[in-house]
Design an enzyme around this catalytic site. Structure first.
Site: not given
Ligand code: 9MR
Length: 470
Positions: A169, A210, A246, A274, A276
């Site tokens: 990101e 990513n 997402h 990732e 969904d």
């Molecule tokens: O799914 C993850 C969640 O449990 C955490 O609280 C969150 C914190 O930033 O991160 C989520 O996963 C993220 C991933 O690491 C990077 N892309 C976005 C995902 C959803 O927020």
């Protein structure tokens, strides 16, 4: 196309071995007589492997003790990504003090279940301990902190992790670089430095960049394309692009395939990292069907772009998903529902991979739960009503979700269920105390509304299966 990296060989070998089966799969599925036992792949991982693709899920280590969760994770997926356990705040919470407990647990699980591990993530502005983000380091110190982190983590998991999201990101929506502490202190060169350092630590791991909202052709994916092109021309060892994906129900992703292809044309491997697809909750059956088609569409696209090597979904069930916590009122984004029952999206994804998720007409497959009976008793007066709902189930339950329409009024109180209402759709879920129901047992709960209007008895569904109304 992907020299000297260990995963490529495995994926290509799998593709050669079984691609004949996969190619024949769609035709066989159509021609097969209804009562003929299926020879097609029955699980997601078998169906994906038959096409030389991997299918993964994010894993929350804290849920591995739940046998339903662990069984789905191991039987349906051949790749796992740590949802949180390999992020900087977990692996180096204080400077120079490394903690690999969560990551090691995931590696053990993966090895026990013949799965690859996808590493997520080395350098990210989120879940970054404040000793890094607020440390006030100059460029040279922060570079050495970043390199030290990458080297330690990648060395620790060398031979166990196939892919790394080296940077995560790093873009703003307009395609400019995000103002993270790394960008603000070191400048854009931190990206190339991170890749070179990761490559030195494990030359065999595939190294990815990513991001989210880069699925279609837009300013952000253009920014990524330009950066990656420039890194490659400088000889930076970048192997792959992760498209987080997402998505929102009905999102227009028509340019996803051509956008992927332009990155493939740079010689890069592509991964949907990732996936969904979130829906306003509660989701109705038409939304779940559209979601299924959209999961299948993304799967089909990955099949059509040869450089796309796999798809990881972000969480197993709607109950584990990050979505409701981040987007209140949205959810239902995963392949399994709150009770770990496969949703239409699950079947659609298996089918898109040429497999056969099973159906009630197939003697090889057990019939899904059927035969619940609901009684809906409403006592009404001028401006209110009290409703009691009883649902008898032939199968034992370890959690339940009951859905029905409430054509008039708003629910103002309830007992023996957690109830949510959206318009005329109502979802009642078990409380902490009444989720376990024996075979031939009865679920009973009730609620009060602020309307005394009469309406005909609604259709009631238990865990997605329509009940007969008594
Ligand atoms: O799914 C993850 C969640 O449990 C955490 O609280 C969150 C914190 O930033 O991160 C989520 O996963 C993220 C991933 O690491 C990077 N892309 C976005 C995902 C959803 O927020």
């Amino acid at each position: 196309m992907f020299p000297s990296k260990r995963r490529a060989a495995a994926v290509i070998a799998a593709g050669v071995l079984v691609s004949g089966l996969a190619l024949a799969g769609g035709v066989q599925a159509q021609e097969r007589a209804q009562d003929e036992p299926s020879t097609l792949a029955a699980s997601l991982r078998e169906a994906a492997a038959a096409n030389g693709k991997f299918v993964g899920t994010a894993i929350n280590n804290g849920l591995l003790g739940n046998s339903t969760y662990a069984n789905i994770a191991s039987s349906q997926f051949d790749s796992v990504t740590a949802e949180n356990a390999m992020k900087w705040d977990s692996t180096e919470p204080s400077r120079g003090s490394f903690n690999y407990g969560g990551g090691d647990q995931l590696v053990d699980f993966a090895q026990a279940n013949d799965q690859q591990v996808y590493g997520h993530t080395l350098v990210w502005h989120n879940q970054l301990p404040s000793w890094v983000s607020n440390g006030g380091f100059n460029a040279s110190t922060l570079t050495s902190i970043m390199n030290n982190h990458i080297t330690n983590v990648v060395n620790h998991f060398e031979n166990d992790v196939e892919y790394w999201d080296v940077v995560n990101e790093v873009f703003n929506e307009d395609g400019t670089m995000r103002g993270s502490v790394f960008q603000n202190t070191i400048g854009t060169s931190f990206v190339g430095t991170a890749f070179r350092t990761a490559d030195a630590a494990d030359p065999d791991a595939k190294l990815c960049i990513n991001d989210y909202n880069i699925e279609t052709d837009n300013a952000k994916s253009d920014g990524l394309y330009n950066l990656v092109s420039s890194l490659l021309s400088q000889g930076v060892p970048i192997d792959c692009v992760g498209f987080q994906s997402h998505l929102v129900l009905d999102q227009n992703t028509s340019s996803f395939k051509s956008n992927m292809q332009r990155f493939a044309d740079l010689g890069l491997e592509l991964i949907i990292t990732e996936l969904d697809i979130r829906i306003s909750t509660p989701a109705d059956s038409s939304e779940l069907q559209r979601q299924a088609q959209q999961y299948a569409g993304i799967t089909q696209m990955c099949l059509e772009v040869s450089a796309c090597s796999g798809i990881t979904v972000w969480g197993i069930s709607d109950r584990d998903s990050w979505v409701p916590g981040t987007f209140p009122g949205e959810g239902a984004a995963c392949l399994y529902d709150d009770n770990y029952q496969p949703k239409p999206a699950y079947s659609a994804m298996v089918t898109a991979f040429g497999g056969d998720p099973g159906d009630p007409g197939d003697p090889g497959d057990p019939d899904p739960p059927t035969g619940c009976t609901a009684s809906y008793v409403a006592n009404r007066w001028n401006n209110g009503s009290v409703v009691e709902l009883r649902v008898t189930t032939p199968q034992a339950l370890s959690g339940w979700q009951i859905t029905f329409a409430l054509p008039a009024g708003t629910i103002v109180g309830s007992w023996n269920a957690e109830i949510s209402q959206s318009g005329t759709s109502v979802t009642a879920r078990n409380t902490q105390h009444n989720g376990t129901v024996a075979a031939n047992g009865t679920v009973s709960f009730g609620f009060q509304t602020n309307s005394g209007a009469t309406y005909s008895t609604p259709v009631v569904s238990l865990n997605g299966t329509q009940c007969t109304t008594a």
